[in-house]
Design a protein around this motif. Structure first.
Motif, mmCIF file in Angstrom:
data_model
loop_
_atom_site.group_PDB
_atom_site.id
_atom_site.type_symbol
_atom_site.label_atom_id
_atom_site.label_comp_id
_atom_site.label_asym_id
_atom_site.label_seq_id
_atom_site.Cartn_x
_atom_site.Cartn_y
_atom_site.Cartn_z
ATOM 1 N N VAL A 18 7.391 -10.876 -6.695
ATOM 2 C CA VAL A 18 8.702 -10.962 -6.045
ATOM 3 C C VAL A 18 8.769 -10.148 -4.755
ATOM 4 O O VAL A 18 9.744 -10.251 -4.009
ATOM 5 N N ALA A 19 7.746 -9.349 -4.476
ATOM 6 C CA ALA A 19 7.754 -8.565 -3.233
ATOM 7 C C ALA A 19 6.350 -8.064 -2.945
ATOM 8 O O ALA A 19 5.540 -7.860 -3.854
ATOM 9 N N ARG A 20 6.097 -7.873 -1.658
ATOM 10 C CA ARG A 20 4.870 -7.224 -1.222
ATOM 11 C C ARG A 20 5.235 -6.038 -0.335
ATOM 12 O O ARG A 20 6.131 -6.138 0.490
ATOM 13 N N TYR A 21 4.522 -4.950 -0.534
ATOM 14 C CA TYR A 21 4.788 -3.712 0.198
ATOM 15 C C TYR A 21 3.638 -3.457 1.157
ATOM 16 O O TYR A 21 2.479 -3.320 0.745
ATOM 17 N N VAL A 22 3.947 -3.439 2.429
ATOM 18 C CA VAL A 22 2.947 -3.230 3.471
ATOM 19 C C VAL A 22 2.913 -1.737 3.788
ATOM 20 O O VAL A 22 3.906 -1.162 4.249
ATOM 21 N N THR A 23 1.798 -1.091 3.543
ATOM 22 C CA THR A 23 1.734 0.364 3.663
ATOM 23 C C THR A 23 1.335 0.853 5.051
ATOM 24 O O THR A 23 1.786 1.912 5.485
ATOM 25 N N ARG A 24 0.489 0.092 5.743
ATOM 26 C CA ARG A 24 -0.007 0.544 7.052
ATOM 27 C C ARG A 24 0.087 -0.600 8.069
ATOM 28 O O ARG A 24 -0.926 -1.147 8.501
ATOM 29 N N PRO A 25 1.285 -0.976 8.459
ATOM 30 C CA PRO A 25 1.435 -2.116 9.367
ATOM 31 C C PRO A 25 0.875 -1.809 10.758
ATOM 32 O O PRO A 25 1.119 -0.740 11.315
ATOM 33 N N PRO A 26 0.111 -2.745 11.343
ATOM 34 C CA PRO A 26 -0.443 -2.547 12.685
ATOM 35 C C PRO A 26 0.603 -2.887 13.749
ATOM 36 O O PRO A 26 0.599 -3.963 14.329
ATOM 37 N N LEU A 27 1.506 -1.963 14.013
ATOM 38 C CA LEU A 27 2.632 -2.196 14.908
ATOM 39 C C LEU A 27 2.542 -1.318 16.144
ATOM 40 O O LEU A 27 1.983 -0.216 16.112
ATOM 41 N N ALA A 28 3.131 -1.799 17.230
ATOM 42 C CA ALA A 28 3.222 -1.003 18.445
ATOM 43 C C ALA A 28 4.090 0.228 18.200
ATOM 44 O O ALA A 28 4.988 0.218 17.344
ATOM 45 N N ALA A 29 3.841 1.278 18.969
ATOM 46 C CA ALA A 29 4.557 2.541 18.765
ATOM 47 C C ALA A 29 6.060 2.380 18.890
ATOM 48 O O ALA A 29 6.826 3.047 18.175
ATOM 49 N N ASP A 30 6.529 1.484 19.790
ATOM 50 C CA ASP A 30 7.971 1.359 19.982
ATOM 51 C C ASP A 30 8.660 0.581 18.865
ATOM 52 O O ASP A 30 9.877 0.376 18.907
ATOM 53 N N HIS A 31 7.916 0.159 17.840
ATOM 54 C CA HIS A 31 8.508 -0.426 16.637
ATOM 55 C C HIS A 31 8.730 0.635 15.555
ATOM 56 O O HIS A 31 9.196 0.320 14.466
ATOM 57 N N SER A 32 8.390 1.905 15.881
ATOM 58 C CA SER A 32 8.470 2.979 14.886
ATOM 59 C C SER A 32 7.771 2.571 13.598
ATOM 60 O O SER A 32 8.402 2.330 12.566
ATOM 61 N N PRO A 33 6.435 2.471 13.621
ATOM 62 C CA PRO A 33 5.686 1.959 12.463
ATOM 63 C C PRO A 33 6.047 2.689 11.169
ATOM 64 O O PRO A 33 6.172 3.914 11.140
#
Length: 283
Positions: A18-33
């Motif tokens: 029913v859900a997935r938890y993403v622990t280390r998303p590869p996001l740009a710094a301005d997305h506040s990872p």
């Protein structure tokens, strides 16, 4: 757990993911990872979260996001500055997943560190559980306990406390999917976005195309935080840590909030929402 950048763990209810938890998303710094839950679905498989939507690309499913921790942005996007409005600043923080203390199919206990500007500001202990309720509804129980480890007094703010009325977002936040029509929203004794936004209520519900989410403060302190609700502009619900004034977090002190969310197939009415909230919070 895998150590790759997109490591995830799944939550299951009645044998269904029913859900997935993403622990280390590869996001740009301005997305506040930060770690987040997505996709979250009903038991019938209907998705009730959204990530990186075009209207607010820093919205990340279900997360704990705060726009102002001592001037650092843990929400993503622009920062509201009094007298200037939304400004793009190099002030974004990161919530780092340090590891799981426990990780089972129906929940996990996680340790995180909030850092910004090379400084360790907050240490968080997060507990997430998936609870079976009925054949058509389950509940997501999320508690975050956040300690000030910076060695100095801090405070948490919002655009509202920084001069933008009505924008007291920050804390637990759930971004729902955009649909052809805005979702319906109601509380125990109020109906409509204007009536429930900014209100203190035991719970608030959002209904979309074949789904209902019912958000409940599960502690007395959490219930004192007003709800942040958006429906017409975009579908999202949060619990406001800093509504009318900044939340002081003295050095060495900890604050705790717990929100339980009912995830149901179909459109619940007020009585149905209230009944499921009582069952979920008592579980």
């Amino acid at each position: 757990m895998s150590t790759d950048a997109t490591a995830t763990t799944a939550l299951r209810v009645a044998g269904r993911t029913v859900a997935r938890y993403v622990t280390r998303p590869p996001l740009a710094a301005d997305h506040s990872p930060r770690p987040y839950l997505h996709p979250v679905t009903t038991l019938a498989g209907r998705a009730v979260t959204e990530v990186l939507p075009e209207d607010h690309v820093h919205h990340l499913g279900v997360s704990v996001a705060v726009p102002d921790v001592a001037g650092h942005n843990f929400w993503g996007g622009r920062t509201f500055v009094r007298g200037r409005g939304p400004v793009a600043l190099d002030n974004h923080g990161t919530q780092r997943h340090d590891g799981f203390k426990l990780c089972d199919p129906d929940g996990f206990v996680e340790e995180l560190t909030w850092t910004a500007g090379g400084e360790r500001l907050l240490a968080e202990h997060r507990t997430v559980a998936a609870l079976a309720l009925t054949d058509t509804a389950w509940a997501l129980d999320l508690t975050f306990s956040v300690a000030n480890v910076s060695g100095r007094d801090l405070s948490i703010g919002s655009p509202a406390t920084n001069g933008r009325p009505g924008a007291a977002y920050g804390g637990f936040f759930w971004r729902a999917p955009m649909e052809a029509a805005p979702p319906g929203v109601f509380g125990p004794d109020a109906t409509g976005e204007e009536a429930v936004h900014g209100a203190r209520a035991d719970w608030v519900a959002m209904c979309g195309d074949g789904w209902t989410l019912v958000f409940a403060g599960a502690t007395g302190t959490t219930r004192r935080d007003p709800w942040f609700v958006r429906a017409a502009e975009y579908p999202g619900v949060g619990s406001s840590l800093a509504h009318g004034e900044r939340l002081a977090v003295p050095a060495g002190e900890t604050f705790v909030r717990r929100v339980v969310t009912v995830v149901a197939d179909g459109r619940l009415d007020r009585d149905g929402a209230a009944a499921l909230v009582r069952k979920a919070v008592a579980s």
